[in-house]
Design a protein around this motif. Structure first.
Motif, short mmCIF file in Angstrom:
data_model
loop_
_atom_site.label_atom_id
_atom_site.label_comp_id
_atom_site.label_asym_id
_atom_site.label_seq_id
_atom_site.Cartn_x
_atom_site.Cartn_y
_atom_site.Cartn_z
N MET A 1 55.54 35.55 39.84
CA MET A 1 54.39 36.21 39.21
C MET A 1 54.80 37.58 38.69
O MET A 1 55.22 38.44 39.45
CB MET A 1 53.32 36.39 40.30
CG MET A 1 51.98 36.76 39.74
SD MET A 1 51.06 35.27 39.41
CE MET A 1 50.08 35.75 38.06
N LEU A 3 54.35 41.32 36.78
CA LEU A 3 53.33 42.37 36.82
C LEU A 3 52.29 42.22 35.72
O LEU A 3 51.10 42.36 35.96
CB LEU A 3 54.01 43.73 36.67
CG LEU A 3 54.31 44.46 37.97
CD1 LEU A 3 54.97 45.78 37.66
CD2 LEU A 3 53.02 44.68 38.74
N ARG A 5 51.38 39.67 34.08
CA ARG A 5 50.54 38.51 34.35
C ARG A 5 49.47 38.89 35.35
O ARG A 5 48.29 38.57 35.16
CB ARG A 5 51.49 37.43 34.91
CG ARG A 5 50.94 36.06 35.05
CD ARG A 5 50.72 35.36 33.72
NE ARG A 5 50.00 34.12 33.94
CZ ARG A 5 50.56 33.03 34.45
NH1 ARG A 5 51.85 33.00 34.70
NH2 ARG A 5 49.85 31.95 34.67
N GLN A 6 49.90 39.63 36.38
CA GLN A 6 48.94 40.08 37.39
C GLN A 6 47.93 41.04 36.80
O GLN A 6 46.74 40.94 37.05
CB GLN A 6 49.67 40.75 38.55
CG GLN A 6 50.46 39.77 39.38
CD GLN A 6 51.23 40.46 40.48
OE1 GLN A 6 51.29 41.68 40.53
NE2 GLN A 6 51.82 39.69 41.36
N ALA A 7 48.46 41.96 35.99
CA ALA A 7 47.56 42.95 35.40
C ALA A 7 46.54 42.25 34.50
O ALA A 7 45.36 42.56 34.54
CB ALA A 7 48.36 43.96 34.59
N GLY A 9 45.53 39.17 34.74
CA GLY A 9 44.62 38.44 35.61
C GLY A 9 43.58 39.36 36.21
O GLY A 9 42.38 39.04 36.25
N MET A 10 44.09 40.55 36.59
CA MET A 10 43.22 41.53 37.19
C MET A 10 42.13 41.97 36.21
O MET A 10 40.96 42.08 36.54
CB MET A 10 44.08 42.74 37.49
CG MET A 10 43.60 43.61 38.53
SD MET A 10 45.05 44.45 39.15
CE MET A 10 45.65 45.20 37.67
N LEU A 12 41.07 40.32 33.72
CA LEU A 12 40.18 39.19 33.50
C LEU A 12 39.15 39.12 34.62
O LEU A 12 37.95 38.96 34.38
CB LEU A 12 41.02 37.91 33.46
CG LEU A 12 40.28 36.65 33.01
CD1 LEU A 12 39.81 36.79 31.58
CD2 LEU A 12 41.19 35.43 33.14
N ALA A 13 39.64 39.28 35.85
CA ALA A 13 38.74 39.24 37.00
C ALA A 13 37.70 40.34 36.89
O ALA A 13 36.50 40.11 37.07
CB ALA A 13 39.54 39.40 38.29
N ARG A 154 56.66 48.81 36.68
CA ARG A 154 58.05 48.35 36.65
C ARG A 154 58.38 47.62 35.36
O ARG A 154 59.44 47.02 35.22
CB ARG A 154 58.33 47.45 37.86
CG ARG A 154 58.14 48.17 39.17
CD ARG A 154 58.72 47.40 40.34
NE ARG A 154 59.23 48.34 41.33
CZ ARG A 154 60.46 48.86 41.30
NH1 ARG A 154 61.31 48.53 40.36
NH2 ARG A 154 60.83 49.70 42.23
N VAL B 108 44.27 42.98 44.48
CA VAL B 108 43.54 42.25 43.45
C VAL B 108 43.95 40.78 43.45
O VAL B 108 43.14 39.89 43.22
CB VAL B 108 43.77 42.89 42.07
CG1 VAL B 108 43.24 41.99 40.97
CG2 VAL B 108 43.11 44.24 42.00
N ILE B 123 43.16 30.85 36.14
CA ILE B 123 44.25 31.50 35.42
C ILE B 123 45.63 31.16 36.00
O ILE B 123 46.64 31.52 35.42
CB ILE B 123 44.09 33.03 35.43
CG1 ILE B 123 43.98 33.55 36.86
CG2 ILE B 123 42.91 33.46 34.58
CD1 ILE B 123 44.11 35.05 36.94
#
Lengths: 317, 127
Positions: A1, A3, A5-7, A9-10, A12-13, A154, B108, B123
């Protein structure tokens, strides 16, 4: 995963939780352009150090070679696990640069990028009741794709859609900072904000650098007495009393009620050996209209002027 | 005596620093009014300089409490304008402090997994 992608997703959430996303047209105004300041340095962030990392990035782009480790003692606040905006804006002064807060508009960011200056921004990736603050540096934009490129955390190169960028930037209060070299003006200079930045820089800067910052202001706003006064004081600090006196006089020609310029002119004249001219200047200040701080300064100058005598070195015009 | 002179040197050094710090509020030379006193946002008030002194002490104490090394506190205070000092004194505890990203993402991530499991979002599907 990764960063980003996480950001993503975040975001989006956050978006879902906030009640759904609104589809909008492209946000980038200069739609045809693609700009990326690829030579902007990158310092991958450790733990909570995005403040020092982001600051090192914009300072590096402004030809100040400094590492996040060196900046940490200046901007990182252990008790808050982060860095405060006020200190992010002040710290560049110690490196001969001005921190200047730009307009809270996306177009202001792209204008700075067009002028080859990366932009430090504060993002909030959290939720209204749970803010998560993060500093990142905008290094480019892609008009056709409506995307923004950042150095963040990063990731050397993080691309966000303009809409997602704006969401995090809106939540962060649309705070954006550029670092200016002495003599460099922002793309859309705002007079009061620039003069305030220049005045704060004066307290820390080398006289030569301070002169350059006010010189840029004099050129941009030739009718602004504060700009002339600031440049005069920089000349005075450099030991150039003739140039200082000329600038203080220029300020007074624009506005003859400028007590600080007149006080400083009197002091400069006195040091040039022209006590009687200094007395004439001081006599023109309407002391009762001044606030306490300035009145004390003027009273002090008056004492010194009264004790002075004209000397043959007096070369003032 | 050697120790005495060392003590003397140290005392002089400490006093010198203290005196320099006292003068920090006025940045230009004696007799010359600094430009910061006349920029539009300068807060011209009878209490301005006294308040600045108090706020300087206040910010110093807060910074030390928040884990900033004493010598670094001086470095940091020396670059601040009076207005910035005022802002810091007021909101050091709750102004946004940019720092998070790695930890936050972990947290998160948990939220996202819950949402994913519950079926609110989709997702993490492989493409």
């Amino acid at each position: 995963m990764t960063l980003s992608r996480q950001a993503a997703g975040m975001l989006l959430a956050a978006c879902v939780l906030l009640g759904g996303c609104v589809t909008r047209g492209p946000l980038l105004e200069s739609a045809s352009r693609v700009v990326e300041l690829d030579d902007t340095p990158f310092f991958p962030q450790d733990a909570h150090q995005c403040g020092p990392s982001a600051l090192a990035t914009v300072l590096g782009a402004s030809a100040v070679p400094v590492t996040p480790e060196e900046l940490e003692p200046r901007v990182y606040l252990p008790g808050r696990r982060g860095s405060l905006q006020v200190e992010m804006q002040a710290a560049p002064r110690a490196y001969g640069r001005l921190g200047y807060r730009i307009e809270p508009e996306l177009s202001a960011i792209t204008a700075e990028l067009d002028a080859h200056r990366p932009v430090l921004v504060l993002h909030n990736y959290g939720l209204p009741f749970w803010p998560r603050w993060h500093y990142a540096v905008v290094v480019g934009y892609d008009g056709p794709q409506d995307k923004v490129t950042l150095r963040s955390g990063r990731k050397r190169r993080q691309q966000l859609s303009a809409a997602n960028f704006m969401r995090a930037w809106d939540n962060g209060g649309r705070w954006a900072l550029v670092v200016l070299r002495p003599g460099e003006l922002p793309a859309h200079p705002d007079k009061p904000r620039y003069l305030e930045a220049a005045a704060a820089f004066e307290g820390v800067a080398q006289p030569k650098d301070s002169w350059l910052t006010f010189d840029a202001a004099v050129r941009q706003w030739p009718d602004e007495p504060v700009a002339w006064t600031g440049r005069g004081t920089a000349s005075y600090r450099e030991g150039n009393r003739v140039a200082a006196a000329a600038d203080y006089r220029a300020a007074l020609n624009i506005d003859d009620t400028q007590a600080a310029a007149r006080n400083n002119l009197a002091m400069t004249l006195l040091e040039m050996g022209c006590a009687s001219q200094a007395k004439q200047q001081i006599a023109q200040i309407e002391v009762e209209k001044l606030d306490d701080r300035l009145r004390n300064e003027v009273a002090d100058t008056l004492r010194q002027v009264n004790a002075g005598t004209d000397s043959s070195t007096c070369a003032a015009p | 005596m050697r120790t005495t002179s060392n003590w003397r040197t140290a005392t002089v050094a400490v006093l010198a620093v203290a005196i320099v710090n006292l003068g920090l509020a006025s940045t230009a030379q004696a007799g010359i009014v600094g430009t910061s006193a006349i920029v539009s946002t300068a807060r011209d008030s009878d209490l301005a300089s006294i308040r600045t002194q108090l706020e300087r002490a206040d910010v110093r104490a807060q910074m030390e409490k928040m884990g900033v090394d004493g010598a670094n506190v001086d470095l940091r205070l020396s670059t601040l304008s009076d207005g910035e000092l005022h802002d810091l004194a007021r909101q050091m505890q709750n102004a946004p402090a940019g720092g998070d990203v790695l930890v936050l993402i972990g947290a998160v991530f948990v939220v996202l997994i819950i949402l994913e499991v519950v079926g609110v979002i989709d997702i993490f599907k492989r493409r």
